[in-house]
Design a protein around this motif. Sequence first.
Motif, PDB file in Angstrom:
ATOM      1  N   THR A   3       0.849  -1.189   0.000  1.00 53.82           N
ATOM      2  CA  THR A   3       0.000   0.000   0.000  1.00 53.82           C
ATOM      3  C   THR A   3       0.881   1.234   0.000  1.00 53.82           C
ATOM      4  O   THR A   3       1.828   1.324   0.781  1.00 53.82           O
ATOM      5  CB  THR A   3      -0.912   0.028   1.244  1.00 53.82           C
ATOM      6  OG1 THR A   3      -1.730  -1.144   1.253  1.00 53.82           O
ATOM      7  CG2 THR A   3      -1.798   1.262   1.229  1.00 53.82           C
ATOM      8  N   LEU A   4       0.587   2.188  -0.889  1.00 53.36           N
ATOM      9  CA  LEU A   4       1.309   3.449  -0.932  1.00 53.36           C
ATOM     10  C   LEU A   4       0.452   4.544  -0.317  1.00 53.36           C
ATOM     11  O   LEU A   4      -0.719   4.690  -0.661  1.00 53.36           O
ATOM     12  CB  LEU A   4       1.662   3.834  -2.375  1.00 53.36           C
ATOM     13  CG  LEU A   4       2.575   2.884  -3.144  1.00 53.36           C
ATOM     14  CD1 LEU A   4       2.853   3.441  -4.537  1.00 53.36           C
ATOM     15  CD2 LEU A   4       3.881   2.662  -2.407  1.00 53.36           C
ATOM     16  N   ILE A   5       1.037   5.291   0.617  1.00 51.58           N
ATOM     17  CA  ILE A   5       0.389   6.461   1.205  1.00 51.58           C
ATOM     18  C   ILE A   5       1.091   7.687   0.652  1.00 51.58           C
ATOM     19  O   ILE A   5       2.275   7.901   0.918  1.00 51.58           O
ATOM     20  CB  ILE A   5       0.468   6.445   2.738  1.00 51.58           C
ATOM     21  CG1 ILE A   5      -0.203   5.187   3.292  1.00 51.58           C
ATOM     22  CG2 ILE A   5      -0.168   7.693   3.324  1.00 51.58           C
ATOM     23  CD1 ILE A   5      -0.036   5.027   4.795  1.00 51.58           C
ATOM     24  N   CYS A   6       0.388   8.477  -0.149  1.00 55.50           N
ATOM     25  CA  CYS A   6       0.976   9.653  -0.789  1.00 55.50           C
ATOM     26  C   CYS A   6       0.365  10.924  -0.201  1.00 55.50           C
ATOM     27  O   CYS A   6      -0.851  11.092  -0.209  1.00 55.50           O
ATOM     28  CB  CYS A   6       0.740   9.618  -2.290  1.00 55.50           C
ATOM     29  SG  CYS A   6       1.455   8.177  -3.106  1.00 55.50           S
ATOM     30  N   SER A   7       1.208  11.791   0.305  1.00 52.13           N
ATOM     31  CA  SER A   7       0.745  13.047   0.887  1.00 52.13           C
ATOM     32  C   SER A   7       1.798  14.117   0.648  1.00 52.13           C
ATOM     33  O   SER A   7       2.991  13.820   0.537  1.00 52.13           O
ATOM     34  CB  SER A   7       0.497  12.875   2.391  1.00 52.13           C
ATOM     35  OG  SER A   7       0.245  14.133   2.995  1.00 52.13           O
TER      36      SER A   7
END
Length: 230
Positions: A3-7
């Motif tokens: 899972t990629l969390i992009c912020s």
Amino acid sequence: MITLICSDDREDNIDHIYGLVSEGAAAGRRQLVIVPETHSHYAEKRLLAQCGCPIGEYAQVRTFSRASGRLLEENRVKMTPVDAGGRMLIMYKAVRMAGTSLEYYTDSALRPETLSALASVVSELRSCLVSPETIAAAYDQLSPKLRDIGRIYSAYCAVCGEKASFGADVIEAALPYAGHSAMIQGADVYVYGFEGFTAAEYRMLGAMLCGAGSVTVALTVGDDTQLFAE
């Protein structure tokens, strides 16, 4: 699954990661947080501050090198570490070994500043998993300077032997054990704080995917939140 969390907000990423760690630990699942070497002390303090003292039973903070070292310990594989001074001595011996075959590095090769620069180059090659054989295969297309670097690199590896001269050496040695490690098997793995990954780190992430319950990577993407989504 990864899972990629992009912020675009680094602190949002960190808060979210430790929120997930807290939830996973509360559910009784093992949590493994992977951070860069320069972030490890802060990450351990953040883990305790945000998740509470009992978290240590279920969660731990590691760097790629420390996690790899733990994998080797689990499998009773011993590697002799080499510090900065030891690397300089090995490089000195490597340059002497390469000796008369050098074209570019002749009179200057044994100067301390040159040895230090060569050690940095070898460190970069190791982290990218570029072997001396790969460089040797392209000798005909390389400049004299690059051919010398290849020769010195080959001699360095010969002198170093099985010693863990760089962090990438430990990571590479641990790769076969990652998929069935007690530390990783079924655990929730979280990775954050990296601006990029070396080839060795990429391979370790891939190996972790084979055994971990989940792998989550937090990325700070600036204003372009679609950068890693497309």
